[in-house]
Design a protein around this motif. Structure first.
Motif, mmCIF file in Angstrom:
data_model
loop_
_atom_site.group_PDB
_atom_site.id
_atom_site.type_symbol
_atom_site.label_atom_id
_atom_site.label_comp_id
_atom_site.label_asym_id
_atom_site.label_seq_id
_atom_site.Cartn_x
_atom_site.Cartn_y
_atom_site.Cartn_z
ATOM 1 N N GLN A 149 23.477 -26.297 10.995
ATOM 2 C CA GLN A 149 22.348 -25.807 10.216
ATOM 3 C C GLN A 149 21.070 -26.501 10.698
ATOM 4 O OE1 GLN A 149 22.675 -23.303 7.954
ATOM 5 N NE2 GLN A 149 24.840 -23.310 8.599
ATOM 6 N N PRO A 150 19.923 -25.895 10.467
ATOM 7 C CA PRO A 150 18.659 -26.567 10.805
ATOM 8 C C PRO A 150 18.553 -27.902 10.064
ATOM 9 C CG PRO A 150 18.290 -24.244 10.288
ATOM 10 C CD PRO A 150 19.715 -24.530 9.930
ATOM 11 N N ASP A 151 17.789 -28.822 10.638
ATOM 12 C CA ASP A 151 17.664 -30.155 10.054
ATOM 13 C C ASP A 151 17.203 -30.120 8.602
ATOM 14 O OD1 ASP A 151 18.461 -31.239 12.457
ATOM 15 O OD2 ASP A 151 16.426 -31.737 13.122
ATOM 16 N N HIS A 152 16.295 -29.197 8.282
ATOM 17 C CA HIS A 152 15.769 -29.181 6.916
ATOM 18 C C HIS A 152 16.845 -28.789 5.902
ATOM 19 C CE1 HIS A 152 15.457 -24.780 6.160
ATOM 20 N NE2 HIS A 152 15.285 -24.691 7.468
ATOM 21 N N VAL A 153 17.817 -27.967 6.323
ATOM 22 C CA VAL A 153 18.912 -27.599 5.422
ATOM 23 C C VAL A 153 19.802 -28.808 5.149
ATOM 24 C CG1 VAL A 153 20.963 -26.152 5.143
ATOM 25 C CG2 VAL A 153 18.881 -25.191 6.142
ATOM 26 N N GLU A 155 18.892 -31.922 5.262
ATOM 27 C CA GLU A 155 18.140 -32.836 4.397
ATOM 28 C C GLU A 155 18.104 -32.335 2.961
ATOM 29 O OE1 GLU A 155 17.095 -35.890 4.990
ATOM 30 O OE2 GLU A 155 18.164 -35.600 6.880
ATOM 31 N N GLU A 156 17.971 -31.031 2.780
ATOM 32 C CA GLU A 156 18.006 -30.464 1.426
ATOM 33 C C GLU A 156 19.354 -30.745 0.769
ATOM 34 O OE1 GLU A 156 17.094 -26.311 1.472
ATOM 35 O OE2 GLU A 156 15.158 -26.604 2.458
ATOM 36 N N TYR A 157 20.409 -30.667 1.561
ATOM 37 C CA TYR A 157 21.737 -30.920 0.998
ATOM 38 C C TYR A 157 21.869 -32.379 0.568
ATOM 39 C CZ TYR A 157 26.693 -31.141 0.232
ATOM 40 O OH TYR A 157 27.912 -31.332 -0.372
ATOM 41 N N HIS A 213 20.310 -23.542 19.617
ATOM 42 C CA HIS A 213 19.887 -23.342 18.226
ATOM 43 C C HIS A 213 20.710 -22.273 17.509
ATOM 44 C CE1 HIS A 213 16.623 -25.870 19.455
ATOM 45 N NE2 HIS A 213 16.117 -24.963 20.268
#
Length: 256
Positions: A149-153, A155-157, A213
């Protein structure tokens, strides 16, 4: 979370429908009222209206369950239905070889959602049933998807589940090391994630067959005994199924 002064009818209906799960397939109206924090009189009224439309079903003992119309509506157009239809030939192939548990799952609202499970009579114990939701870091099929998953996902987790940052696994170490290893290897195989004596192995299904990606849009996994005679064949078979399903999904994958 909706505040009491902004508690709409839709909010209440969704809470009622969400109260049912594999452990609670049937509930009394009083139990629904308690679980959903909806006043009893309002719960009776909403349950009555939903039962009239077959969204909920009434049983002879007075308990309430999900109705057939809810399943019918979801089956008509749910994205999970299209994914499951495309995946079934590959899941059948995996299950015919190992005859344990073969699963298809997706990530939804930062949780693992099991879309399909094929099982044999003498297969090992497995807590993941169809429509079960679980924290991503607690199951191999979740980790296989989170790693891609993208890095922001990611981090959200971790923001949603702070304890996940401290998670360690017996063979791969910290969750950070585990995700990095999954990205290198393209698969994950971990023992005793939910049940002692079992191993969960999973591979991601990607949004495109190759290139940088790539994002995991699903996972194919199996649950097998720790001492499984065909253990060495599990990952090659799963990866072949993943490649096949990834290719099969391309005609219906949206492109920019």
């Amino acid at each position: 979370m909706t505040t009491p002064d902004k508690d709409t009818v839709l909010d209440r209906v969704l809470r009622i429908l969400s109260a049912f799960d594999a452990r609670r397939p049937q509930l009394s109206v009083a139990e629904l009222s308690r679980l959903t924090t909806i006043p009893l009189a309002s719960a009776y009224r909403l349950v009555g209206q939903l039962a009239q439309e077959d969204i909920l079903a009434r049983y002879p003992d007075g308990s309430i369950g999900l109705g057939m119309r809810l399943w019918e509506l979801a089956a008509r157009s749910s994205p999970a239905v299209s994914l499951r239809t495309a995946a079934m030939p590959f899941l059948d192939d995996v299950q015919s070889i190992f005859r344990q548990h073969t699963q298809l799952s997706v990530l939804d609202d930062l949780e693992v959602l099991v879309v399909e499970r094929l099982s044999s009579r003498n297969s090992v114990v497995n807590q993941a049933t169809v429509a079960t939701r679980m924290p991503i870091h607690t199951v191999s099929m979740g980790l296989a998807q989170l790693a891609f998953q993208p890095d922001h996902v990611v981090e959200e987790y971790f923001a949603m589940y702070p304890a996940a940052r401290d998670m360690t696994y017996s063979t791969t170490g910290s969750i950070t090391n585990t995700l990095a290893k999954i990205r290198r290897d393209g698969f994950v195989m971990l023992e005793g994630m939910l049940d002692d004596g079992t191993t969960g192995a999973a591979v991601p299904v990607f949004d495109k067959p190759s290139g940088r990606h790539r994002i995991a849009i699903a996972a194919i996994s199996v649950v097998i005994p720790n001492e499984f005679e065909q253990r060495s064949a599990v990952i090659p078979v799963l990866m072949a199924a993943s490649r096949g399903l990834t290719r099969a999904l391309q005609p219906v994958t949206k492109t920019e």
